[in-house]
Scaffold this motif. Structure first.
Motif, PDB file in Angstrom:
ATOM      1  N   MET A   1       0.841  -1.208   0.000  1.00 38.26           N
ATOM      2  CA  MET A   1       0.000   0.000   0.000  1.00 38.26           C
ATOM      3  C   MET A   1       0.871   1.251   0.000  1.00 38.26           C
ATOM      4  SD  MET A   1      -3.243  -0.563  -0.156  1.00 38.26           S
ATOM      5  CE  MET A   1      -3.949   0.932   0.516  1.00 38.26           C
ATOM      6  N   SER A   2       0.319   2.280  -0.591  1.00 37.88           N
ATOM      7  CA  SER A   2       1.050   3.535  -0.661  1.00 37.88           C
ATOM      8  C   SER A   2       0.857   4.334   0.625  1.00 37.88           C
ATOM      9  CB  SER A   2       0.552   4.357  -1.858  1.00 37.88           C
ATOM     10  OG  SER A   2       1.174   5.615  -1.874  1.00 37.88           O
ATOM     11  N   GLU A   3       1.923   5.026   1.037  1.00 37.08           N
ATOM     12  CA  GLU A   3       1.840   5.888   2.210  1.00 37.08           C
ATOM     13  C   GLU A   3       1.427   7.309   1.837  1.00 37.08           C
ATOM     14  OE1 GLU A   3       5.615   5.747   4.105  1.00 37.08           O
ATOM     15  OE2 GLU A   3       5.539   3.598   4.532  1.00 37.08           O
ATOM     16  N   ILE A 122      -1.430  -5.974 -11.968  1.00 31.03           N
ATOM     17  CA  ILE A 122      -1.141  -7.404 -11.863  1.00 31.03           C
ATOM     18  C   ILE A 122       0.136  -7.629 -11.052  1.00 31.03           C
ATOM     19  CG2 ILE A 122      -0.521  -9.478 -13.160  1.00 31.03           C
ATOM     20  CD1 ILE A 122      -2.252  -8.420 -15.460  1.00 31.03           C
ATOM     21  N   GLY A 123       1.165  -6.835 -11.366  1.00 30.74           N
ATOM     22  CA  GLY A 123       2.435  -6.987 -10.661  1.00 30.74           C
ATOM     23  C   GLY A 123       2.313  -6.712  -9.175  1.00 30.74           C
ATOM     24  N   ALA A 124       1.571  -5.653  -8.815  1.00 31.52           N
ATOM     25  CA  ALA A 124       1.390  -5.323  -7.399  1.00 31.52           C
ATOM     26  C   ALA A 124       0.650  -6.437  -6.669  1.00 31.52           C
ATOM     27  CB  ALA A 124       0.633  -4.002  -7.267  1.00 31.52           C
ATOM     28  N   ALA A 125      -0.372  -7.010  -7.330  1.00 37.57           N
ATOM     29  CA  ALA A 125      -1.146  -8.091  -6.707  1.00 37.57           C
ATOM     30  C   ALA A 125      -0.285  -9.334  -6.508  1.00 37.57           C
ATOM     31  CB  ALA A 125      -2.361  -8.421  -7.579  1.00 37.57           C
ATOM     32  N   ILE A 126       0.547  -9.669  -7.493  1.00 37.39           N
ATOM     33  CA  ILE A 126       1.403 -10.845  -7.385  1.00 37.39           C
ATOM     34  C   ILE A 126       2.458 -10.656  -6.305  1.00 37.39           C
ATOM     35  CG2 ILE A 126       3.152 -12.216  -8.592  1.00 37.39           C
ATOM     36  CD1 ILE A 126       1.579 -11.775 -11.163  1.00 37.39           C
ATOM     37  N   TRP A 132       8.418 -14.494  -3.816  1.00 38.26           N
ATOM     38  CA  TRP A 132       9.425 -15.248  -4.558  1.00 38.26           C
ATOM     39  C   TRP A 132       9.454 -14.839  -6.036  1.00 38.26           C
ATOM     40  CZ3 TRP A 132       7.049 -17.607  -8.548  1.00 38.26           C
ATOM     41  CH2 TRP A 132       5.726 -17.990  -8.398  1.00 38.26           C
ATOM     42  N   VAL A 133       8.404 -14.114  -6.491  1.00 38.90           N
ATOM     43  CA  VAL A 133       8.391 -13.679  -7.888  1.00 38.90           C
ATOM     44  C   VAL A 133       9.565 -12.741  -8.176  1.00 38.90           C
ATOM     45  CG1 VAL A 133       7.028 -11.543  -7.706  1.00 38.90           C
ATOM     46  CG2 VAL A 133       6.785 -12.992  -9.738  1.00 38.90           C
ATOM     47  N   PHE A 134      10.183 -12.176  -7.107  1.00 39.64           N
ATOM     48  CA  PHE A 134      11.365 -11.339  -7.298  1.00 39.64           C
ATOM     49  C   PHE A 134      12.505 -12.131  -7.954  1.00 39.64           C
ATOM     50  CE2 PHE A 134      10.243  -8.303  -3.561  1.00 39.64           C
ATOM     51  CZ  PHE A 134       9.333  -7.661  -4.394  1.00 39.64           C
ATOM     52  N   PHE A 135      12.565 -13.438  -7.676  1.00 42.53           N
ATOM     53  CA  PHE A 135      13.571 -14.265  -8.340  1.00 42.53           C
ATOM     54  C   PHE A 135      13.372 -14.234  -9.856  1.00 42.53           C
ATOM     55  CE2 PHE A 135      13.853 -16.609  -4.180  1.00 42.53           C
ATOM     56  CZ  PHE A 135      15.206 -16.378  -3.966  1.00 42.53           C
ATOM     57  N   LEU A 136      12.103 -14.359 -10.284  1.00 42.25           N
ATOM     58  CA  LEU A 136      11.789 -14.354 -11.716  1.00 42.25           C
ATOM     59  C   LEU A 136      12.072 -12.986 -12.329  1.00 42.25           C
ATOM     60  CD1 LEU A 136       8.411 -16.345 -11.721  1.00 42.25           C
ATOM     61  CD2 LEU A 136      10.721 -17.198 -12.128  1.00 42.25           C
ATOM     62  N   PHE A 137      11.608 -11.924 -11.643  1.00 46.31           N
ATOM     63  CA  PHE A 137      11.843 -10.565 -12.135  1.00 46.31           C
ATOM     64  C   PHE A 137      13.350 -10.293 -12.248  1.00 46.31           C
ATOM     65  CE2 PHE A 137       7.669  -8.230 -10.836  1.00 46.31           C
ATOM     66  CZ  PHE A 137       6.974  -9.017 -11.755  1.00 46.31           C
ATOM     67  N   THR A 221      10.905   0.244  -6.310  1.00 49.67           N
ATOM     68  CA  THR A 221       9.860   0.617  -5.356  1.00 49.67           C
ATOM     69  C   THR A 221       8.704  -0.370  -5.456  1.00 49.67           C
ATOM     70  OG1 THR A 221       8.265   2.328  -4.704  1.00 49.67           O
ATOM     71  CG2 THR A 221       8.820   2.189  -7.042  1.00 49.67           C
ATOM     72  N   LYS A 222       8.049  -0.617  -4.341  1.00 55.78           N
ATOM     73  CA  LYS A 222       6.885  -1.506  -4.332  1.00 55.78           C
ATOM     74  C   LYS A 222       5.588  -0.708  -4.268  1.00 55.78           C
ATOM     75  CE  LYS A 222       9.947  -4.746  -4.039  1.00 55.78           C
ATOM     76  NZ  LYS A 222      11.100  -3.858  -3.973  1.00 55.78           N
ATOM     77  N   ASP A 223       5.695   0.611  -4.270  1.00 51.67           N
ATOM     78  CA  ASP A 223       4.528   1.477  -4.154  1.00 51.67           C
ATOM     79  C   ASP A 223       3.871   1.635  -5.528  1.00 51.67           C
ATOM     80  OD1 ASP A 223       2.713   3.584  -3.882  1.00 51.67           O
ATOM     81  OD2 ASP A 223       3.954   4.605  -2.389  1.00 51.67           O
ATOM     82  N   PRO A 224       2.657   1.085  -5.738  1.00 54.98           N
ATOM     83  CA  PRO A 224       1.996   1.172  -7.053  1.00 54.98           C
ATOM     84  C   PRO A 224       1.782   2.608  -7.513  1.00 54.98           C
ATOM     85  CG  PRO A 224       0.876  -0.418  -5.641  1.00 54.98           C
ATOM     86  CD  PRO A 224       1.854   0.314  -4.772  1.00 54.98           C
ATOM     87  N   PHE A 225       1.554   3.524  -6.581  1.00 56.75           N
ATOM     88  CA  PHE A 225       1.347   4.926  -6.946  1.00 56.75           C
ATOM     89  C   PHE A 225       2.609   5.514  -7.572  1.00 56.75           C
ATOM     90  CE2 PHE A 225       1.688   9.461  -5.602  1.00 56.75           C
ATOM     91  CZ  PHE A 225       0.666   9.972  -6.394  1.00 56.75           C
ATOM     92  N   ILE A 226       3.769   5.245  -6.965  1.00 50.83           N
ATOM     93  CA  ILE A 226       5.028   5.745  -7.502  1.00 50.83           C
ATOM     94  C   ILE A 226       5.351   5.055  -8.825  1.00 50.83           C
ATOM     95  CG2 ILE A 226       7.518   5.903  -7.105  1.00 50.83           C
ATOM     96  CD1 ILE A 226       6.941   6.234  -4.157  1.00 50.83           C
TER      97      ILE A 226
END
Length: 331
Positions: A1-3, A122-126, A132-137, A221-226
């Motif tokens: 979630m975004s701050e 889709i990426g944020a939801a996964i 572990w999807v970070f390994f694939l990315f 960043t993991k923030d979908p807004f950014i």
């Protein structure tokens, strides 16, 4: 979630929607080739707006989100410039009239924004469910970086994909453009114009661009807004950049090297994050690796600035050296 506060997010979306509408559907709908002055003013405006947005993030949310935005924006902007190489090849391959190229770009950029928006969701939801999807990315970005460094993407010819080849077999397409129309009439027969193929080609290549850009920015960043705002600011003014760079695109010979450094760095960063939060049977006895060093946000920004700035500077120096070498050869 975004701050980020909801009110600031809503205001940002409204302003970006206005920017995008004016950029693509007001200015972009005017079929003309922009002058150098017009292109520079347009690009400078959106660069300044991106810098101001990052400063507002810094004041309202904090330094870390602002640095993440600047890092993501620079990465996406650099990838967008690299993507312009493909747009140039597509335009040349389908002989798109120069006065129509602005319109084609505006449609292509709109499709790119929609696709990136879908990929971000889709990426944020996964990511929120499967870290572990970070390994694939990470692996994908490292492989892409190696291909760029080895010149794997230096293809000066555009090759139609299977979708376009199949379409040509089942649809009657004329060789002549009829303005911005997708359909035209020739000798009493309704035919599709080449504009249909151009749009489909731009759209399918946009999908491939999204595969590169979305994993790259989620590594920063993991923030979908950014993530979303960085992508939008990277796409704004892209059509003017296309005309401004024009023949200079093929002179940016070291840009792929700079991008390979950036993508490789982000890929390694993603793998390190995945190692600290996941367990694999062949690593550390099946337990998450402890004390994996965390790459600070400022270091990511520094690497991006040095890699992209250095490759651009090296390209410019090479451009200046070539005329001097030619002059000496003539003497």
């Amino acid at each position: 979630m975004s701050e980020t506060p909801l009110a600031f997010m809503i205001a940002t979306f409204v302003v970006l929607a206005v920017f995008f509408a004016v950029d693509l559907f007001v200015i972009g709908r005017k079929p003309h080739v922009p002058t150098t002055k017009e292109s520079l003013q347009h690009i400078a405006f959106f660069i300044v707006m991106a810098l101001i947005f990052g400063a507002l993030l810094w004041l309202i949310v904090g330094a870390k989100p602002a640095v993440e935005f600047y890092s993501g924006w620079l990465t996406e902007y650099s990838l967008s410039i690299d993507n312009l190489f493909v747009f140039v090849i597509i335009m040349a391959n389908f002989a798109v009239p120069r006065e129509l190229q602005k319109y084609v770009l505006s449609v292509g950029i709109t499709v790119a924004l929609v696709l990136r928006g879908v990929f971000i969701l889709i990426g944020a939801a996964i990511i929120s469910r499967f870290t572990w999807v970070f390994f694939l990315f990470g692996a994908f970005l490292i492989v892409t970086a190696i291909k760029l460094a080895m010149g794997g993407d230096d293809d000066e010819e555009y090759h139609e994909n299977a979708v376009i080849r199949a379409l040509r077999k089942v649809v009657s397409i004329t060789d002549e453009y009829d303005g911005e129309k997708l359909r035209t009439e020739k000798n009493g027969v309704r035919l599709w114009t080449p504009m249909l193929i151009v749009f489909l080609t731009i759209g399918t290549t946009d999908v491939m661009f999204a595969f590169d850009s979305i994993p790259a920015i989620f590594g920063l960043t993991k923030d979908p807004f950014i993530v979303f705002t960085a992508n939008v600011f990277a796409l704004l003014g892209l059509q003017q950049l296309y005309f401004l760079l024009g023949a200079l695109l093929d002179k940016l010979v070291y840009l792929p090297v700079g991008l390979s450094v950036v993508l490789g760095f982000i890929g390694i960063k993603l793998v390190m994050e995945a190692l600290s939060g996941n367990s694999l049977p062949f690593i550390n006895g099946g337990h998450p690796v402890e004390q994996v060093p965390e790459v600070p946000t400022w270091l990511s920004l520094a690497v991006i600035v040095v890699a992209i700035g250095g490759s651009a500077l090296a390209s410019v120096l090479k451009m200046r050296q070539e005329p001097s070498a030619q002059q000496q050869g003539q003497q």
